[in-house]
Design a protein around this motif. Structure first.
Motif, PDB file in Angstrom:
ATOM      1  N   LYS A  63      -1.805   1.350  -6.133  1.00 49.83           N
ATOM      2  CA  LYS A  63      -1.200   1.409  -4.799  1.00 49.83           C
ATOM      3  C   LYS A  63      -1.879   0.453  -3.823  1.00 49.83           C
ATOM      4  O   LYS A  63      -1.391   0.257  -2.716  1.00 49.83           O
ATOM      5  CB  LYS A  63      -1.261   2.835  -4.245  1.00 49.83           C
ATOM      6  CG  LYS A  63      -0.313   3.782  -4.942  1.00 49.83           C
ATOM      7  CD  LYS A  63      -0.385   5.172  -4.328  1.00 49.83           C
ATOM      8  CE  LYS A  63       0.619   6.107  -4.998  1.00 49.83           C
ATOM      9  NZ  LYS A  63       0.658   7.427  -4.322  1.00 49.83           N
ATOM     10  N   GLY A  64      -3.006  -0.115  -4.227  1.00 47.03           N
ATOM     11  CA  GLY A  64      -3.665  -1.110  -3.397  1.00 47.03           C
ATOM     12  C   GLY A  64      -4.784  -0.593  -2.516  1.00 47.03           C
ATOM     13  O   GLY A  64      -5.324  -1.346  -1.710  1.00 47.03           O
ATOM     14  N   ALA A  91      -2.868   3.848   9.877  1.00 47.32           N
ATOM     15  CA  ALA A  91      -2.030   2.830  10.517  1.00 47.32           C
ATOM     16  C   ALA A  91      -0.881   2.405   9.605  1.00 47.32           C
ATOM     17  O   ALA A  91       0.253   2.204  10.060  1.00 47.32           O
ATOM     18  CB  ALA A  91      -2.878   1.623  10.908  1.00 47.32           C
ATOM     19  N   ALA A  92      -1.158   2.279   8.304  1.00 45.94           N
ATOM     20  CA  ALA A  92      -0.107   1.896   7.352  1.00 45.94           C
ATOM     21  C   ALA A  92       0.975   2.968   7.286  1.00 45.94           C
ATOM     22  O   ALA A  92       2.172   2.651   7.204  1.00 45.94           O
ATOM     23  CB  ALA A  92      -0.711   1.655   5.966  1.00 45.94           C
ATOM     24  N   LEU A  93       0.583   4.241   7.335  1.00 46.36           N
ATOM     25  CA  LEU A  93       1.574   5.325   7.344  1.00 46.36           C
ATOM     26  C   LEU A  93       2.443   5.263   8.597  1.00 46.36           C
ATOM     27  O   LEU A  93       3.665   5.423   8.530  1.00 46.36           O
ATOM     28  CB  LEU A  93       0.883   6.690   7.263  1.00 46.36           C
ATOM     29  CG  LEU A  93       0.182   7.042   5.957  1.00 46.36           C
ATOM     30  CD1 LEU A  93      -0.497   8.404   6.085  1.00 46.36           C
ATOM     31  CD2 LEU A  93       1.155   7.030   4.799  1.00 46.36           C
ATOM     32  N   MET A  94       1.800   5.050   9.736  1.00 48.05           N
ATOM     33  CA  MET A  94       2.566   4.969  10.985  1.00 48.05           C
ATOM     34  C   MET A  94       3.501   3.762  10.981  1.00 48.05           C
ATOM     35  O   MET A  94       4.656   3.861  11.400  1.00 48.05           O
ATOM     36  CB  MET A  94       1.612   4.913  12.182  1.00 48.05           C
ATOM     37  CG  MET A  94       0.910   6.230  12.439  1.00 48.05           C
ATOM     38  SD  MET A  94      -0.105   6.245  13.933  1.00 48.05           S
ATOM     39  CE  MET A  94      -1.596   5.456  13.341  1.00 48.05           C
ATOM     40  N   TYR A 126       0.844  -1.185   0.000  1.00 43.06           N
ATOM     41  CA  TYR A 126       0.000   0.000   0.000  1.00 43.06           C
ATOM     42  C   TYR A 126       0.884   1.240   0.000  1.00 43.06           C
ATOM     43  O   TYR A 126       1.661   1.449   0.909  1.00 43.06           O
ATOM     44  CB  TYR A 126      -0.900   0.029   1.236  1.00 43.06           C
ATOM     45  CG  TYR A 126      -1.861  -1.131   1.303  1.00 43.06           C
ATOM     46  CD1 TYR A 126      -2.872  -1.256   0.365  1.00 43.06           C
ATOM     47  CD2 TYR A 126      -1.765  -2.085   2.293  1.00 43.06           C
ATOM     48  CE1 TYR A 126      -3.765  -2.303   0.417  1.00 43.06           C
ATOM     49  CE2 TYR A 126      -2.660  -3.131   2.358  1.00 43.06           C
ATOM     50  CZ  TYR A 126      -3.658  -3.238   1.426  1.00 43.06           C
ATOM     51  OH  TYR A 126      -4.546  -4.270   1.475  1.00 43.06           O
ATOM     52  N   GLY A 127       0.745   2.072  -1.028  1.00 40.20           N
ATOM     53  CA  GLY A 127       1.554   3.268  -1.125  1.00 40.20           C
ATOM     54  C   GLY A 127       0.895   4.460  -0.472  1.00 40.20           C
ATOM     55  O   GLY A 127      -0.316   4.507  -0.266  1.00 40.20           O
ATOM     56  N   VAL A 181     -10.347  -0.573  -0.381  1.00 37.48           N
ATOM     57  CA  VAL A 181      -9.819  -1.846   0.104  1.00 37.48           C
ATOM     58  C   VAL A 181      -9.766  -1.828   1.632  1.00 37.48           C
ATOM     59  O   VAL A 181      -9.963  -2.852   2.280  1.00 37.48           O
ATOM     60  CB  VAL A 181      -8.427  -2.128  -0.504  1.00 37.48           C
ATOM     61  CG1 VAL A 181      -7.754  -3.310   0.163  1.00 37.48           C
ATOM     62  CG2 VAL A 181      -8.564  -2.366  -2.005  1.00 37.48           C
ATOM     63  N   GLY A 182      -9.513  -0.664   2.212  1.00 40.26           N
ATOM     64  CA  GLY A 182      -9.458  -0.523   3.658  1.00 40.26           C
ATOM     65  C   GLY A 182     -10.091   0.791   4.071  1.00 40.26           C
ATOM     66  O   GLY A 182     -10.576   1.555   3.244  1.00 40.26           O
ATOM     67  N   THR A 183     -10.073   1.043   5.353  1.00 40.94           N
ATOM     68  CA  THR A 183     -10.652   2.266   5.907  1.00 40.94           C
ATOM     69  C   THR A 183      -9.595   3.366   6.005  1.00 40.94           C
ATOM     70  O   THR A 183      -8.397   3.107   5.840  1.00 40.94           O
ATOM     71  CB  THR A 183     -11.195   2.006   7.322  1.00 40.94           C
ATOM     72  OG1 THR A 183     -10.092   1.636   8.175  1.00 40.94           O
ATOM     73  CG2 THR A 183     -12.247   0.890   7.315  1.00 40.94           C
TER      74      THR A 183
END
Length: 127
Positions: free
Chosen positions: A53-54, A78-81, A2-3, A70-72
């Motif tokens: 980017k997904g 959370a992915a950034l953190m 995930y970008g 795909v997500g919230t």
């Protein structure tokens, strides 16, 4: 996988997350045009990049794609953190610094999240 999202990508995803249903490029375009002058092809390209980017899935519906998240937004934050933490040469120190920078309200939310996780629960209907 995930970008990170750019400014326009985030504006697109804000709408997709808010609407929480499959959307077309034309729908997103119409809403974006309330704030800025933007071309259909620009929005189409941006949504394709976010798909790559997904963060969006898409299904062909006639001649147009319908895009779904795909997500919230919470998953994205959370992915950034997680990505920032992974780049640290000392993850523990980075986490201590992050928690130290939190406002009292953020700290309360953090403490509540830890209690929820420890109890095996979920937050606000998130997956």
């Amino acid at each position: 996988m995930y970008g990170q999202l750019g400014e326009l990508e985030d504006a697109v995803m804000t709408r997709v997350w808010r609407w929480n249903r499959p959307v077309t490029v034309r729908e997103v375009l119409g809403d974006l045009q309330r704030e800025r002058s933007i071309a259909y092809t620009t929005v189409m390209t941006v949504m394709d990049k976010v798909h790559q980017k997904g963060w969006l899935r898409r299904e062909l519906d006639g001649r147009a794609f319908r895009y779904s998240p795909v997500g919230t937004r919470a998953d994205y934050a959370a992915a950034l953190m997680r990505a920032a933490w992974a780049r640290s040469d000392c993850p523990q120190a980075a986490l201590v610094s992050f928690v130290a920078m939190m406002t009292p309200g953020q700290r309360t939310a953090f403490d509540e999240a830890l209690r929820t996780i420890q109890a095996g629960g979920q937050l606000n209907g998130e997956k």
